[in-house]
Structures are given as C-alpha cells and as structure tokens.
Design a protein around this motif. Structure first.
Motif, short mmCIF file in Angstrom:
data_model
loop_
_atom_site.label_atom_id
_atom_site.label_comp_id
_atom_site.label_asym_id
_atom_site.label_seq_id
_atom_site.Cartn_x
_atom_site.Cartn_y
_atom_site.Cartn_z
N ASP A 6 0.85 -1.19 0.00
CA ASP A 6 0.00 0.00 0.00
C ASP A 6 0.89 1.24 0.00
N ASN A 7 0.74 2.07 -1.03
CA ASN A 7 1.48 3.34 -1.08
C ASN A 7 0.55 4.53 -1.00
N SER A 8 -0.56 4.36 -0.27
CA SER A 8 -1.52 5.46 -0.08
C SER A 8 -0.84 6.63 0.62
N ARG A 9 -1.35 7.82 0.35
CA ARG A 9 -0.82 9.02 0.98
C ARG A 9 -1.06 8.95 2.49
N ASP A 10 -0.05 9.29 3.25
CA ASP A 10 -0.14 9.22 4.71
C ASP A 10 0.84 10.24 5.29
N LEU A 11 0.31 11.28 5.91
CA LEU A 11 1.17 12.33 6.46
C LEU A 11 2.04 11.83 7.60
N GLU A 12 1.64 10.75 8.25
CA GLU A 12 2.39 10.28 9.41
C GLU A 12 3.39 9.18 9.05
N MET A 13 3.93 9.25 7.84
CA MET A 13 5.03 8.35 7.49
C MET A 13 5.97 9.07 6.53
N ILE A 14 7.21 8.63 6.48
CA ILE A 14 8.18 9.21 5.57
C ILE A 14 8.38 8.26 4.39
N PRO A 15 8.72 8.83 3.18
CA PRO A 15 8.93 10.24 2.87
C PRO A 15 7.63 10.98 2.62
N SER A 16 7.72 12.31 2.63
CA SER A 16 6.56 13.15 2.36
C SER A 16 6.14 13.05 0.90
N ASP A 17 4.84 13.13 0.66
CA ASP A 17 4.34 13.16 -0.71
C ASP A 17 4.62 14.48 -1.40
N LEU A 18 5.20 15.44 -0.68
CA LEU A 18 5.69 16.67 -1.31
C LEU A 18 7.04 16.45 -1.98
N SER A 19 7.63 15.28 -1.77
CA SER A 19 8.97 15.01 -2.30
C SER A 19 8.97 15.04 -3.82
N ASP A 20 10.13 15.37 -4.35
CA ASP A 20 10.32 15.48 -5.79
C ASP A 20 10.66 14.11 -6.39
N PHE A 21 9.94 13.08 -5.96
CA PHE A 21 10.06 11.75 -6.53
C PHE A 21 8.81 10.97 -6.14
N ASN A 22 8.49 9.95 -6.91
CA ASN A 22 7.29 9.17 -6.65
C ASN A 22 7.48 8.25 -5.44
N ILE A 23 6.43 8.14 -4.64
CA ILE A 23 6.43 7.21 -3.51
C ILE A 23 5.81 5.92 -4.04
N TYR A 24 6.64 5.06 -4.56
CA TYR A 24 6.18 3.91 -5.32
C TYR A 24 5.55 2.84 -4.44
N GLY A 25 4.72 2.00 -5.06
CA GLY A 25 4.12 0.86 -4.40
C GLY A 25 4.49 -0.43 -5.10
#
Length: 819
Positions: free
Chosen positions: A164-183
C-alpha cells in the motif's frame, strides 16, 4: 550431503548483510497481481468457479520485482496510482533442515506491507526501503496439517501480500517530495531456509591507522535463535583480496547469547580499499549445532577517511576530490522494479563516467547497489527518507528512527559508505499545520545521536536545512548557481562563502535540466535576464515553470547545450579549489516525479546526464573529459542532426576529451590542432570556429595522449533558410525494425522550412492494431512531449497489423500517417 543437493538448480547463495540463510531462492515467477484492495484475505484464496464469470476480481500475471507504477508514474493524463495492491502465489516449500526455519526476506517493498499464509496474517512492515523478514515456519506447518485446504492447493502453500502506497502524512517520505512514492514488491523477494540456529546479522568493522600500517577487524554477531539453543560451535575464516587465508579460528558456546563478540584480528599492512584499488577482504563464518550448519559471508575493506575541518577530504592519508552524482531507484518501463542487471549497468555507467562518490537519494537502496559500490570503488552517502514536509508525531518519528537503525545495521559492513544521511530539505514545510524549527532541530539531534551510537566510525550529514547545519558532522547547503538562482560563473564565489560558514562542507546537488535532443546556437540567452544579486541558493517555488523572478530554470531553453556549459564551468572551477572536499551532480539519470507535470517530458525530472532508459546525453561526456583517464573524445552534437545560421557564418564546434591535444576535420579538411587546458573555457580549449556548408557536413576529431589516439565522427546538416511562424505538422516513418517502427513529427512553416527553435507541446496518437511505446519518461518514449529543435520521435509495435498514427498541437491541423 542430501540437504546441499536438494533444490540445487533453484538455490542461489547470497552474500549480503542480513540474509542470514544457508539457502535462498529468489521468488521471481508465478505471481499474480491485483491493482486494488480486497474485501478480505479470503478473496485471495477462495476457489474460482471454472468457466464462470463470477470469478472476480481479475488478477494479472506478473514477475517480481514489480512496481504498481511501472507506467503511470509518467503517464501525462493521470495522477500515478497510490493505494493498495495485492500479490499472490502458491509456493512449494520443502525446508531441508530438521526443525529448520522458513523465512520470507523482502529486500524492499512499498510502502506498507502485510503478509499472509493462506488466511493467517504472519507479518507486516512500514517503510518502503529497508530490508525485513517474516518467519512463516509455524503458519506453513499449520496449513500443511489442514488436509482439506492443503489438498486443494496440491501441496503448495498459498502466499498473499498486500502492499500500500496510499498518501499518509504520518510516514516518511513526504508526498511533497520530488520523486514518486512507489508501491509494490519492487525489490527482490527471497524464500530462505535456515537451520534452527542461524545468523541475524554479522557486524564486521575494519579499521586502519592513518599511516595504513596496522588494521583491526572486529567481528560480532546477532543470532537468529527462536528455540534458544545454548550449545553451538563457530568457525571464522578471513581471506585477503588475493584469496589468501590470513586467519582461521574456532569457538565453542555452551550458553549462547543473542549477541556475541566473535573475534578481534590484527592485520599488518592491510591492502587498502580506495576508488582506484577497491581491495576487499572476505569474512566467512559458520555456526554449527547438531550437525547442521548456517554460513554467512561478508566483504570488508580497510580504509581511513577524514573530512578536514575547514579543508578537503582525505582518503588513506591523501587528499581526494569527491567526484560524485546521485541515484534514484527508477527506470523506464519498470519504475522502481529494477533488475539486478539494470542496476549493474547503471552503476558501471557511473564508474565509467569517472564517479568515485554517490549520494543515494533519498532513501536506503538495494543491497545490490552497495555491493557494486564496494567492488567498483565508489564511496557512498546513504540516507533515510526524512524528506520535506516538516515533522510528524510519534508514529512518524518512530519510523524515522527505525529506518535509520535498519539502514545502518543492514549496510554497516560496506566499506563504500562514508556518510549516513539524516534528512533532505527539512526546511520545507506544508505537511502539517505548524512548522516548528526548534522541534525539527531537536529531532535532528536525536537522529544524529542515534547514528553515532550505532556507528561512530562514519559521518552524519544533511542537505539544505541551514537551521540544523551545526548539528551534523558534514553539511551541504543549497547551491544551484546558473539554474534556480544566479549564474554559473558565480559558482566558486558562492561555494567559498558557504564553505566558510561550516566546519565540514560537501556540495551535493547542482546542475540543471536538459531536454534530450534539444540543442541551441545561443544557449546563454536567458542568463542576461537573471538578477545576479540572487545568488545560487534554491528556494521554495524556484522549480516552478511559472511566476517569480527571472531564472534559467524557468526562462532558459532547457537545451543540452546550456547544461553542458554549466557543467563544464563547474568542473573546471573545481580543479582550482584545493579546499573543496567534493561535489555531487544531481542526478545521474532522469527520474519520475509527481510535482513536475509541465516539464518537456511530463512528470520527469530531466537533470540527468543519461535518460531514464540509459541513453546518454551529451553532458555525460563532459564529465568523462574531466574525470576519467582512459582516452576518450566526443564531438558535441551526436543528437543534433541540424544546425542553423547564416551562410559563411562561423559556428563553434566543441570536443570534450581528456586527451593532450585534438585535431578537428570538417568535410576532410583539417581545422587545426588544439591543446587541452582545463582552465580554457569552454571545452578545455578544444573548440573550433567552423564554416559549415549548406546541407551535409562530416566532422571527425582525432585526439591524442602520448602515443595513444582515439577518433570520433558525426554528420550534421546545416540550414541557412530562415523559418517563419509554424503552420504545418508532418509525420514520417524513419525506421522499421521487424515490426518496431519509429516515426518522427516535424513542425514546418508555410514554406515547408523546419522550425528549428520550435518547442511546441505535441501529442502522438494511434488507432488500429499497433501499440505506442510510450509512458517511458524519455524524450523518444512519451506520447506528449515538447519538440526538440522542431521535431520529436516515438516508436510503436505494429503487432503484425495496420494502424493510423497521428500528431497534434494547439492551433495547427493534426497530421496522420498510415502504417
């Protein structure tokens, strides 16, 4: 022995930090994937009704590694998928050890993962980049005893995995990052068999004095011992880089503890590890109980390094300029799911470019990367993904500490690593309602202390968080001279000022974007618009293509020509900075990012010196010309088919080479010999003013170093006809390779003259039997892309049928081509 022969064909012996097994098998094949969630684990296991349409949901066959976002990360029309996905397979599990343990070893899966044996949840993990394991022994045995269900699966064990790569403010890295948070399960998954007693981790610390005369190797272990076995014997063998045994010892245990100090060995005049001679010693350890053995092998290197206070970097007592770049785990067509072969190709390309240092951005990377850096002699800054957004709560902070601990323990033995990175751009707010610098400082201090507690032999570092720069050992400020702020000729002045502000300085992240295939006769036009009082510090919003002050990143042409000049200037200046520890260009390869939808290749950070599919840009050769010793020469413009200008107007031809001298020939006529001088900008003096003839021109360079010589040759057209307003698109086939066709779009004016400065956004389309090769994140693999010098290219598979391709842009009639 029977257990050694068992599964011989499928077994691989893996030498790595925390794969403590005797036998391991990569689980690459026979997987199914579902891009959605399930109502419950029973949906993954319930029997399908043969021939019934009620057998839903529908699963897709895949191989591992696999990433949810292999294609949609760079799809110009969608947000990349962030959510749950499932994998399932039926495994034949036959542990050869009596009462042995069966373990699943994840080398990395994103971002939250749960593991099931049939309907039983056996483990979970939060964090997409550190390794972790799940012991499935008991669940497997319980399933085997259930004759009803076991019979339905024909003796195999059903394994289901939810990522699961759902957006979650309480985990790192931030979804503001300049790269994809892959799943996905985007690194290798291993099935591991061990005896009852085996190794969790081996810690092998190789140290040497500054003179390089006396080395010390300290070895300790953490056992995996779920049955609390007390009696065991242990053997240790140390082999030098020439495969000569330098130490052998045995040890008996009658009250085995979880952690044990195993040995401390002195090595006189060790063969030192360095980029030029990456000498590795082998540590082999075997633990035996009741006739069963578990073995573990580590490779270590003796080296002494130091960041001099207010000075350069020293390795083994000598100054060494760190010549670096950065790496994201990302590639065309697979995203994060790079195979070992892909990774090896990429790291070798870095080494061939002259790199001796890599910052792994912005997370712990595959053990394959670290093993290659050890063997090739590339030093490493590896960091945790505390990147942008601010600071979360206790769950957030616990994850950061856990990932730091895992990263250090799992990669502790690699001689390549010299820096543990604690964060990146932690001055970047917006994930939370409050942004408290004091709390960020406090947590940064906690991480710094934790890092030094686990490993006091390496440095800590961060990049771009000035209010924390006094906490870590080494600091890198933001210096983007000539791109986000200022002009590149101010680089040395800005860097020296930042160097004076900290005790230990290293410049990571510099460079600029380039749209592969785009070139310019006047690449510095935008520089005149830039306010030079805005020095090279990148600030929030500078990456935007809209608004704000004039800057090359927004107002420049994004040509390869400009970036080559920027790099050329930086490298020639670094040769005159004896106090500089080093720098790292950002990044080596273009990579996908959700925050750059309007780039020439949508959703791609295009600062790499190679494209996302390993295609080299011209800038790769600029680095080679400064950083490598093997003789090379490269005429700028291999991807520049048409130059332009007035008749009889001289045009500069640049050659990037590490030769002593070079001679250029244009249409067979010598243009003279030039001597190389690194301080003679541009191209270290290897440049000629050339009078092209209309039409085809052949350029050849012969470069020499001593008795050696090397030749490079290209053909370029020269266009003197002036173009007007673009009015017409045409589409033409330019290659046909057994069903793979390449087509090219061109933008012409009313007189059918190619508009060589055109940067229009165009979009390819296709209907029929064929399939576009798009969503690659490259300039020739994207259906929506900015033109490069009035043209753009894409390929397609015909699939043995007929198709009609199209290309369109705003305000101009769509063009079609039947294939």
């Amino acid at each position: 022995m029977k257990r050694i022969l068992l599964l011989f064909i499928t077994i691989i012996f893996i030498v790595c930090n925390n794969l403590y097994s005797q036998q391991a098998q990569r689980l690459n094949n026979d997987w199914e994937y579902l891009k959605s969630d399930l109502g419950g684990i029973w949906e993954a296991n319930r029997p399908a009704k043969v021939g019934s349409s009620e057998s839903v949901p529908l699963w897709t066959k895949v191989t591992l590694p696999h990433c949810f976002n292999a294609l949609d990360a760079v799809d110009p029309d969608v947000n990349y998928y962030q959510g749950p996905g499932w994998y399932r397979s039926n495994l034949r599990i036959e542990n050869p050890y009596q009462n042995g343990r069966t373990i699943l070893n994840f080398e990395g899966a994103g971002q939250k993962t749960q593991v099931y044996v049939y309907n039983t949840k056996v483990g979970e993990h939060v964090g997409g980049y550190d390794e972790w394991t799940v012991d499935i022994t008991d669940a497997v045995e319980a399933f085997k005893k259930d004759t009803v269900f076991n019979g339905r699966f024909k003796g195999k064990i059903p394994i289901s995995i939810r990522c699961d790569n759902s957006r979650d403010l309480e985990m790192i890295p931030s979804d503001l990052s300049d790269f994809n948070i892959y799943g996905g399960i985007y690194r290798y998954l291993n099935l591991v068999y061990t005896p009852q007693l085996s190794f969790d981790k081996i810690f092998a610390l190789a140290e040497v004095d500054a003179a390089g005369k006396l080395g010390t190797l300290k070895i300790s272990s953490r056992f995996y011992n779920p049955k609390n076995i007390q009696n065991a014997s242990l053997k240790i063998k140390i082999t030098d880089p020439n495969n000569k045994i330098i130490s052998e010892s045995e040890k008996q245990f009658t009250a085995l503890k979880l952690t044990e100090e195993l040995a401390q060995i002195q090595v006189k005049k060790p063969m030192l590890w360095s980029p030029d001679a990456p000498n590795l010693y082998k540590v082999e350890i075997t633990v035996e109980q009741h006739g069963e053995e578990a073995s573990h092998t580590e490779k270590v290197g003796f080296r002494n390094f130091e960041f001099i206070k207010k000075g350069p970097f020293m390795l083994n007592g000598k100054r060494l300029l760190l010549r670096g770049t950065h790496r994201h785990e990302d590639h065309a067509d697979v995203a994060a799911a790079m195979t070992e072969g892909m990774i090896r190709t990429e790291i070798q390309m870095m080494k061939n470019m002259g790199v001796n240092f890599i910052r792994l951005g912005h997370y712990q990377q595959s053990r394959i990367v670290l093993n290659l850096c050890d063997s090739l002699g590339i030093m490493v800054w590896e960091e945790i993904p505390w990147c942008r957004g601010g600071l979360g709560g206790q769950v957030y902070q616990a994850q950061a500490k856990r990932m730091l601990t895992n990263m250090i323990e799992q990669h502790y033995n690699h001689p390549a690593i010299i820096i543990w990175g604690l964060g990146n751009e932690n001055d970047w707010p917006n994930d939370f309602t409050t942004f408290d610098e004091s709390k960020i400082r406090a947590f940064m201090s906690e991480l710094n202390d934790l890092s030094h507690k686990i490993d006091n032999t390496r440095m800590t570092a961060i990049r771009r968080c000035d209010f924390c720069k006094d906490i870590v050992d080494v600091y890198s400020p933001s210096i983007w001279a000539g791109w986000y702020r200022g002009i590149y000729t101010d680089y040395k002045e800005i860097t020296e000022k930042e160097f004076d502000s900290v005790d230990k300085f290293l410049h990571v992240e510099w460079g600029g974007d380039s749209h592969a295939g785009r070139h310019s006769e006047n690449p510095d036009d935008a520089v005149s618009k830039v306010n030079r009082s805005n020095k090279g510090d990148e600030r929030d919003g500078d990456a935007s293509l809209f608004g704000g002050s004039a800057r090359v990143s927004k107002d420049g042409d994004w040509s390869e020509s400009y970036v080559c000049s920027l790099i050329d200037w930086h490298l020639k200046e670094q040769e005159t900075m004896p106090w500089l520890s080093g720098s790292a260009y950002w990044p080596f390869k273009d990579f996908s990012t959700p925050v750059r939808p309007d780039n020439p290749v949508p959703y791609v950070n295009q600062k790499g010196v190679i494209e996302r599919d390993f295609t080299k840009k011209e800038s790769y050769y600029v680095f080679q010309s400064y950083w490598t010793n093997k003789l090379m020469a490269h005429i700028y413009g291999h991807s520049w088919p048409v130059r332009w200008g007035d008749k009889d107007e001289d045009r500069m031809v640049k050659v990037y080479a590490n030769a002593d001298e070079a001679e250029l020939f244009v249409n067979g006529i010598s243009q003279g010999i030039k001597k190389r001088n690194s301080q003679d900008f541009p191209a270290a003096g290897l440049r000629w003013m050339v009078n092209y003839k209309e039409g085809h021109n052949t350029l050849k360079v012969v470069a020499r170093k001593g008795k050696e010589s090397v030749i490079d040759e290209i053909i370029q057209d020269y266009q003197t006809a002036k173009w007007g307003k673009p009015t017409k698109l045409i589409l033409e086939k330019i290659a046909d390779d057994n069903g793979k066709i390449t087509i090219q779009a061109k933008l012409l004016d009313a007189n059918n003259i190619l508009c060589l400065n055109a940067k229009n956004v165009i979009e390819f389309g296709l209907t029929g039997d064929g399939k576009l090769i798009d969503n690659q994140g490259t300039s020739v693999g994207s259906r929506r892309v900015e033109l490069y010098n009035g043209r753009a290219v894409i390929s397609l598979y015909t699939n043995g049928g007929k198709s009609i391709t199209s290309v369109k842009t705003d305000g101009i009639a769509t063009a079609f081509l039947s294939l």
